[in-house]
Design a protein around this motif. Structure first.
Motif, PDB file in Angstrom:
ATOM      1  N   ASP A 227      24.204  74.314  48.340  1.00 32.31           N
ATOM      2  CA  ASP A 227      25.155  73.962  47.299  1.00 32.31           C
ATOM      3  C   ASP A 227      25.254  72.462  47.114  1.00 32.31           C
ATOM      4  O   ASP A 227      24.618  71.690  47.820  1.00 32.31           O
ATOM      5  CB  ASP A 227      26.518  74.603  47.566  1.00 32.31           C
ATOM      6  N   LEU A 228      26.061  72.080  46.129  1.00 30.59           N
ATOM      7  CA  LEU A 228      26.278  70.679  45.774  1.00 30.59           C
ATOM      8  C   LEU A 228      27.761  70.433  45.585  1.00 30.59           C
ATOM      9  O   LEU A 228      28.461  71.258  44.996  1.00 30.59           O
ATOM     10  CB  LEU A 228      25.609  70.339  44.441  1.00 30.59           C
ATOM     11  N   ARG A 229      28.215  69.269  46.049  1.00 31.78           N
ATOM     12  CA  ARG A 229      29.577  68.851  45.724  1.00 31.78           C
ATOM     13  C   ARG A 229      29.475  67.921  44.529  1.00 31.78           C
ATOM     14  O   ARG A 229      28.677  66.985  44.519  1.00 31.78           O
ATOM     15  CB  ARG A 229      30.225  68.142  46.914  1.00 31.78           C
ATOM     16  N   MET A 230      30.292  68.190  43.519  1.00 30.48           N
ATOM     17  CA  MET A 230      30.312  67.367  42.317  1.00 30.48           C
ATOM     18  C   MET A 230      31.708  66.782  42.148  1.00 30.48           C
ATOM     19  O   MET A 230      32.695  67.403  42.553  1.00 30.48           O
ATOM     20  CB  MET A 230      29.915  68.203  41.089  1.00 30.48           C
ATOM     21  N   GLU A 231      31.772  65.618  41.535  1.00 25.11           N
ATOM     22  CA  GLU A 231      33.039  64.924  41.313  1.00 25.11           C
ATOM     23  C   GLU A 231      33.172  64.487  39.861  1.00 25.11           C
ATOM     24  O   GLU A 231      32.176  64.147  39.213  1.00 25.11           O
ATOM     25  CB  GLU A 231      33.127  63.654  42.157  1.00 25.11           C
ATOM     26  N   TRP A 232      34.403  64.437  39.432  1.00 26.24           N
ATOM     27  CA  TRP A 232      34.763  63.866  38.138  1.00 26.24           C
ATOM     28  C   TRP A 232      35.956  62.955  38.356  1.00 26.24           C
ATOM     29  O   TRP A 232      36.874  63.284  39.104  1.00 26.24           O
ATOM     30  CB  TRP A 232      35.131  64.969  37.146  1.00 26.24           C
ATOM     31  N   ALA A 233      35.933  61.783  37.732  1.00 26.75           N
ATOM     32  CA  ALA A 233      37.073  60.865  37.769  1.00 26.75           C
ATOM     33  C   ALA A 233      37.350  60.376  36.360  1.00 26.75           C
ATOM     34  O   ALA A 233      36.432  60.045  35.613  1.00 26.75           O
ATOM     35  CB  ALA A 233      36.785  59.687  38.691  1.00 26.75           C
TER      36      ALA A 233
END
Length: 150
Positions: A138-144
């Motif tokens: 899996d992948l961890r994704m971020e939004w800011a």
């Protein structure tokens, strides 16, 4: 489309939609739980703790999203409603009052990765899957939120 906050009586709807969406979008995932276990999960672990929003269309649940403490934990849209804006509307409802959000997505789930990237998420961490229940990379994704996002 109407978006409402979920109530405890929506657990069955959420569990069924979760199962159908996962089977259709990710048929390569191992099926680890029974429908009864899915229902219990939404009744005891999701609804009592997380904020859950449901998108309704014509009296039917078209999708849902759940989030808690900066984590987007579920975003599922019924297969017959894909590419009609339901996922975008649910994500917008979550992000409207937040400045940061992160999530896990399976590496093999190209459709979801594209959706999140299109909506400003960046891939930050890749794993071999040893720490998720499915044991799938899996992948961890971020939004800011940035000033230009206002």
């Amino acid at each position: 489309m109407i978006i409402t906050a979920a109530s405890p009586t929506d657990a069955k709807t959420l569990a069924e939609l979760h199962r159908v969406c996962r089977q259709k979008a990710m048929p390569w995932l191992p099926e680890l739980h029974s429908p009864e276990e899915d229902l219990r999960y939404f009744e005891t672990r999701v609804l009592p703790v997380e904020t859950v929003l449901i998108a309704w269309e014509g009296g039917h649940a078209a999708g849902f999203v759940s989030f808690h403490q900066g984590w987007l934990n579920h975003l599922y849209v019924a297969p017959d409603c894909w590419r009609l804006g339901f996922g975008t509307r649910l994500l917008e409802a979550v992000r409207s009052d937040l400045s940061y959000l992160q999530l896990w997505v399976f590496q093999k789930n190209a459709r979801a990765r594209h959706f999140y990237t299109t909506h400003g998420f960046c891939e930050r961490e890749a794993t071999d899957g040893r720490y998720n229940e499915e044991r799938v990379p899996d992948l961890r994704m971020e939004w800011a939120r940035h000033d230009r996002d206002h």
